[in-house]
Design an enzyme around this catalytic site. Structure first.
Site, PDB file in Angstrom:
ATOM      1  N   SER A  47       0.835  -1.202   0.000  1.00 28.00           N
ATOM      2  CA  SER A  47       0.000   0.000   0.000  1.00 28.00           C
ATOM      3  C   SER A  47       0.869   1.251   0.000  1.00 28.00           C
ATOM      4  O   SER A  47       0.527   2.251  -0.633  1.00 28.00           O
ATOM      5  CB  SER A  47      -0.971  -0.001   1.177  1.00 28.00           C
ATOM      6  OG  SER A  47      -0.281  -0.108   2.398  1.00 28.00           O
ATOM      7  N   GLU A  48       2.010   1.230   0.696  1.00 30.70           N
ATOM      8  CA  GLU A  48       2.982   2.315   0.621  1.00 30.70           C
ATOM      9  C   GLU A  48       4.403   1.780   0.710  1.00 30.70           C
ATOM     10  O   GLU A  48       4.659   0.749   1.341  1.00 30.70           O
ATOM     11  CB  GLU A  48       2.789   3.340   1.753  1.00 30.70           C
ATOM     12  CG  GLU A  48       1.754   4.416   1.487  1.00 30.70           C
ATOM     13  CD  GLU A  48       0.362   4.024   1.925  1.00 30.70           C
ATOM     14  OE1 GLU A  48      -0.588   4.776   1.645  1.00 30.70           O
ATOM     15  OE2 GLU A  48       0.219   2.949   2.542  1.00 30.70           O
ATOM     16  N   THR A  49       5.312   2.504   0.072  1.00 33.65           N
ATOM     17  CA  THR A  49       6.752   2.284   0.205  1.00 33.65           C
ATOM     18  C   THR A  49       7.371   3.608   0.619  1.00 33.65           C
ATOM     19  O   THR A  49       7.029   4.664   0.067  1.00 33.65           O
ATOM     20  CB  THR A  49       7.368   1.794  -1.109  1.00 33.65           C
ATOM     21  OG1 THR A  49       6.814   0.510  -1.432  1.00 33.65           O
ATOM     22  CG2 THR A  49       8.880   1.661  -1.000  1.00 33.65           C
TER      23      THR A  49
END
Length: 301
Positions: A47-49
């Site tokens: 979902s996020e990096t």
């Protein structure tokens, strides 16, 4: 000339691998372009990096940027926990407070280390609480989430709350209904462009665990995240929302609680929330979580 970048895959808000919320972290991101960061985030498909850079002035100890598989976002709770956890491991830091420059300002992130145990405290951004949604928009949200009016917790207005990254708060009465939700993601994504908010946080205060105040699920299909397993930028603002709507004791100067998330998709995790209260008004949000490394690797670009 190619450079080697160090990349971690971290499960945040948990100490158990394959639980909590996975995030990628590039700990030495200096030299990466936005196009490369977006490509890495898309490839990892978390979902996020998070991408960590050296400081660019004396106001901070470093810079952190966050990318979903499709866009850059201003701030992210679980990716911050993951990034500071990876930094603590990579640099063998002890307990410390790091001032990190984000797209919502310079924020203090605290690493608390006790032996091998690492907990990260994140101070979130400025609190903003919008008025309750108009009735017609509220009805659309309830319908698109797969709820019926009787599912609603009538104490809880449907409204947008932000501590850097806004979420719509929707309170319901049943944990079973929460886990059974089957939202219409296309409709929610379309509505996001109208209400200017990408995340829908559905929660219940109907907990059978004295250690857990709330259970939640967070949907953000407009930014490529149908469901986020455990969301710091939802559970933190939830604390401000509860204080603002006097759903908790507001006589003291601080609210602390644990919010559980991820149960419905087998990615259980827990967010610790601390809300400072001044004259009954939420003034500052801090969240905390633990993490575990799934793997560490390197890439050349």
């Amino acid at each position: 000339m190619m450079k080697q970048y160090t990349l971690y895959q971290i499960d945040a808000f948990t100490k158990t691998k394959f639980k909590g919320n996975p995030a990628g972290v590039v700990v030495n991101a200096d030299g990466l372009s936005e196009k490369q960061m977006q490509a890495i985030a898309r490839e990892l498909n978390n979902s996020e990096t998070a991408f960590l850079f050296r400081p660019d002035d004396d106001s901070c100890d470093g810079i952190i940027r966050y990318f979903t598989p499709t866009i850059e976002v201003p701030i992210c709770g679980h990716a911050t926990i993951a990034a500071m956890y990876a930094k603590a491991i990579e640099e063998e830091t002890g307990s410390c407070v790091l001032k990190m420059k984000t797209n919502v300002g310079v924020l203090p992130f605290e690493i608390v280390r006790s032996g091998e145990a690492i907990k990260v405290w994140m101070t979130q951004g400025q609190i903003k609480i919008d008025p309750p949604m108009p009735e017609d928009v509220e009805q659309q949200i309830v319908e698109y989430l797969g709820l019926v009016p009787d599912d609603r917790d009538t104490r809880c207005p449907v409204q947008i709350v932000s501590a850097g990254h806004s979420k719509v708060m929707i309170g319901i009465t049943s944990r079973n209904r929460l886990n059974a939700l089957e939202p219409n993601f296309q409709k929610l994504a379309e509505l996001s462009s109208i209400i200017h908010c990408n995340g829908y946080f559905v929660f219940t205060l109907n907990s059978d665990d004295s250690d857990i105040l709330s259970y939640g699920r967070m949907f953000a299909p407009a930014i490529g995240i149908n469901e986020d397993p455990v969301t710091g930028n939802a559970n933190g603002p939830l604390g401000a929302y509860l204080v603002h709507n006097k759903l908790v004791d507001t006589e003291s100067d601080i609210l602390t609680f644990k919010g559980a998330q991820g149960e419905a998709i087998g990615r259980e995790g827990c967010v610790e929330v601390s809300v400072s209260i001044i004259d009954g008004v939420p003034s500052l949000i801090r969240i905390a979580g633990e993490a575990v490394t799934l793997f560490k690797t390197s890439i050349e670009l």
